[in-house]
Write an enzyme that holds these catalytic residues in place. Structure first.
Site, mmCIF file in Angstrom:
data_model
loop_
_atom_site.group_PDB
_atom_site.id
_atom_site.type_symbol
_atom_site.label_atom_id
_atom_site.label_comp_id
_atom_site.label_asym_id
_atom_site.label_seq_id
_atom_site.Cartn_x
_atom_site.Cartn_y
_atom_site.Cartn_z
ATOM 1 N N LYS A 111 0.829 -1.212 -0.202
ATOM 2 C CA LYS A 111 0.402 0.003 -0.214
ATOM 3 C C LYS A 111 0.681 1.276 0.390
ATOM 4 O O LYS A 111 0.130 2.330 -0.055
ATOM 5 C CB LYS A 111 -1.070 0.085 1.181
ATOM 6 C CG LYS A 111 -1.963 -1.414 0.972
ATOM 7 C CD LYS A 111 -2.782 -0.887 2.203
ATOM 8 C CE LYS A 111 -4.659 -2.040 1.607
ATOM 9 N NZ LYS A 111 -5.495 -1.463 2.391
ATOM 10 N N LYS A 194 -5.099 -9.035 -5.986
ATOM 11 C CA LYS A 194 -5.966 -9.437 -4.878
ATOM 12 C C LYS A 194 -7.504 -8.242 -5.718
ATOM 13 O O LYS A 194 -7.039 -7.285 -6.140
ATOM 14 C CB LYS A 194 -6.216 -8.997 -3.532
ATOM 15 C CG LYS A 194 -7.433 -9.174 -2.520
ATOM 16 C CD LYS A 194 -6.470 -9.040 -0.827
ATOM 17 C CE LYS A 194 -6.870 -7.056 -1.147
ATOM 18 N NZ LYS A 194 -6.931 -6.989 0.522
ATOM 19 N N LYS A 197 -11.247 -3.075 -2.996
ATOM 20 C CA LYS A 197 -12.039 -1.864 -3.445
ATOM 21 C C LYS A 197 -11.905 -1.125 -3.473
ATOM 22 O O LYS A 197 -12.707 0.850 -4.394
ATOM 23 C CB LYS A 197 -13.209 -2.402 -2.125
ATOM 24 C CG LYS A 197 -13.122 -1.536 -0.647
ATOM 25 C CD LYS A 197 -14.134 -1.691 0.589
ATOM 26 C CE LYS A 197 -13.475 -2.576 1.099
ATOM 27 N NZ LYS A 197 -12.250 -1.693 2.260
HETATM 28 N N1 AQP Z 1 -9.781 -10.263 -2.377
HETATM 29 C C1 AQP Z 1 -10.222 -11.273 -1.233
HETATM 30 N N2 AQP Z 1 -10.166 -11.700 -1.531
HETATM 31 C C2 AQP Z 1 -10.370 -12.923 0.264
HETATM 32 N N3 AQP Z 1 -10.923 -11.735 1.303
HETATM 33 C C3 AQP Z 1 -10.964 -10.521 1.310
HETATM 34 N N4 AQP Z 1 -11.125 -9.516 1.854
HETATM 35 C C4 AQP Z 1 -10.929 -8.386 1.073
HETATM 36 N N5 AQP Z 1 -10.782 -8.728 -0.101
HETATM 37 C C5 AQP Z 1 -10.537 -10.259 0.286
HETATM 38 C C6 AQP Z 1 -11.667 -9.262 3.178
HETATM 39 O O1 AQP Z 1 -12.217 -8.792 3.499
HETATM 40 C C7 AQP Z 1 -11.707 -8.296 5.019
HETATM 41 C C8 AQP Z 1 -11.783 -6.811 5.102
HETATM 42 O O2 AQP Z 1 -11.033 -6.544 4.388
HETATM 43 P P1 AQP Z 1 -10.655 -4.419 4.354
HETATM 44 O O3 AQP Z 1 -11.538 -4.359 2.976
HETATM 45 O O4 AQP Z 1 -10.758 -4.303 5.611
HETATM 46 O O5 AQP Z 1 -9.178 -4.423 3.810
HETATM 47 P P2 AQP Z 1 -8.652 -5.027 2.433
HETATM 48 O O6 AQP Z 1 -8.159 -6.530 2.838
HETATM 49 O O7 AQP Z 1 -7.144 -4.417 2.111
HETATM 50 O O8 AQP Z 1 -9.395 -5.231 1.863
HETATM 51 P P3 AQP Z 1 -9.907 -4.445 0.223
HETATM 52 O O9 AQP Z 1 -11.161 -4.499 -0.795
HETATM 53 O O10 AQP Z 1 -8.648 -4.252 -0.092
HETATM 54 O O11 AQP Z 1 -9.441 -3.009 1.093
HETATM 55 P P4 AQP Z 1 -9.204 -1.496 -0.144
HETATM 56 O O12 AQP Z 1 -9.106 -1.010 -1.194
HETATM 57 O O13 AQP Z 1 -9.151 -0.655 0.772
HETATM 58 O O14 AQP Z 1 -7.217 -2.167 0.814
HETATM 59 C C9 AQP Z 1 -10.282 -9.035 5.382
HETATM 60 O O15 AQP Z 1 -11.129 -9.868 6.446
HETATM 61 C C10 AQP Z 1 -9.756 -9.464 4.506
HETATM 62 O O16 AQP Z 1 -9.756 -10.399 4.350
#
Ligand code: AQP
Length: 330
Positions: A111, A194, A197
């Site tokens: 990040k 991955k 969002k």
């Molecule tokens: N692609 C994914 N596959 C499986 N699990 C996922 N999670 C997120 N993306 C995937 C799971 O969702 C939970 C919360 O995630 P988060 O939003 O707090 O943080 P993150 O993992 O950084 O998710 P994003 O969507 O990628 O958010 P941004 O874009 O803001 O960084 C966790 O349990 C995560 O494992």
């Protein structure tokens, strides 16, 4: 009953990655655990956010939690910033956590990008706040996607460091529970990245609120390869393998059975069936979401009731923690 804690950032629309990797699993756990599910808005601001959009995402994500099957009468649902003890405990943990441990965190490296010097302290300390979120409530089980495993390991190390430093057995090491069916959902544009969002491209993900037409378009445009036949090969065919994973995670069909099912199908036939599957499974969630969003006052009430319950648990534990550390606990 053991306590479960988990959360999702309010950084945008929830994706099917969040749903399959986290929320679907949480729904099942509600009967067997004391569940605390949070919208981790303090984590969200480790990256720049628009304040209005952040608040809206909090409310909208709460509606999606409930629409997906989380029951406010069974689980505590609230926004992290409504309970200030999270940051208080994070500071205490920050004072027991060697920087060397944080230097190993791959999410920070991903990040922060190339110019790490410009990344904020909050992004670097993110896993310490995450440890505080979990341990504030004495949670022992943490259902997260595979991408968060390293952070849970760090939380376990922080438990050890704190207990050793203060010669107590106060905190218990939490364990990570990965979703069995959808460890990691990948981007529709790049099968090695991955699904996220906050990815710049909306076409890299399926949001839980996407219309059926948009889902069809996104799956149609999803990157694939020129190899005929639909079969799983994560190494050489990451995109097709990811789409197969999504199909299996939604339907519960085993990977082997799915490959037999799609034998002889063209990529476009496979994609048509996949979009239909996603649309069908998201339909009840989207219907319920629409209803919930017509009464935001009720959603705010649910969030406040959740915060009150969380605060009551956290306040008691924080008093004990402050006594251990020798801080002012009157
Ligand atoms: N692609 C994914 N596959 C499986 N699990 C996922 N999670 C997120 N993306 C995937 C799971 O969702 C939970 C919360 O995630 P988060 O939003 O707090 O943080 P993150 O993992 O950084 O998710 P994003 O969507 O990628 O958010 P941004 O874009 O803001 O960084 C966790 O349990 C995560 O494992």
């Amino acid at each position: 009953m053991p306590t479960v804690f988990s959360g999702i950032q309010a950084t945008g629309n929830l994706t099917i990655g969040n749903y399959l990797g986290a929320i679907k699993n949480w729904v099942v756990m509600q009967s067997d655990f004391d569940c605390i599910f949070c919208i981790v808005d303090l984590h969200s601001i480790t990256m720049p956010q628009d304040p209005v959009a952040l608040k809206e995402a909090c409310v909208s994500n709460l509606a999606l939690y409930i629409a997906s099957g989380l029951d406010p009468n069974k689980s505590i649902l609230f926004a992290q910033s409504a309970v200030s003890y999270h940051t208080e405990l994070a500071w205490i943990f920050a004072c027991s956590t060697p920087m060397g441990w944080l230097n190993r965190m791959t999410q920070f490296k991903d990040k922060a990008g190339k110019d790490k010097e410009k990344a904020c302290l909050g992004l670097y300390a993110y896993p310490v706040l995450m440890a505080a979120d979990i341990l504030l409530y004495g949670a022992t089980h943490v259902p997260v996607g595979e991408d968060q495993t390293q952070h849970i390991e760090l939380a376990r190390d922080i438990v050890g460091a704190f207990n050793r430093q203060y010669k107590v057995e106060y905190f218990e090491e939490p364990i990570c529970i990965n979703s069995k069916v959808a460890l990691r959902i990948m981007s529709l544009r790049d099968g090695r990245k991955k699904m996220s969002k906050s990815d710049e491209s909306d076409y890299s993900r399926i949001n839980l609120t996407d219309t059926p037409d948009l889902i069809i378009q996104k799956i149609k445009k999803a990157k694939t390869d020129a190899v005929p036949n639909i079969f799983y090969d994560e190494e050489n065919r990451p995109e097709i393998s990811n789409l197969l994973n999504i199909y299996c995670a939604f339907t519960g069909v085993e990977l082997d059975a799915a490959q037999v099912h799609f034998k002889g199908h063209s990529t476009s036939q496979f994609k048509d069936e996949l979009s239909a599957t996603i649309i069908e499974h998201l339909k009840p969630v989207q219907q319920e979401y629409k209803v919930l969003m017509t009464d935001k006052g009720q959603l705010l009430k649910i969030a406040q009731q959740g915060a009150d319950k969380a605060n009551a648990i956290a306040e008691k534990r924080m008093r004990e923690i402050k006594q251990i550390v020798g801080l002012w606990d009157n």
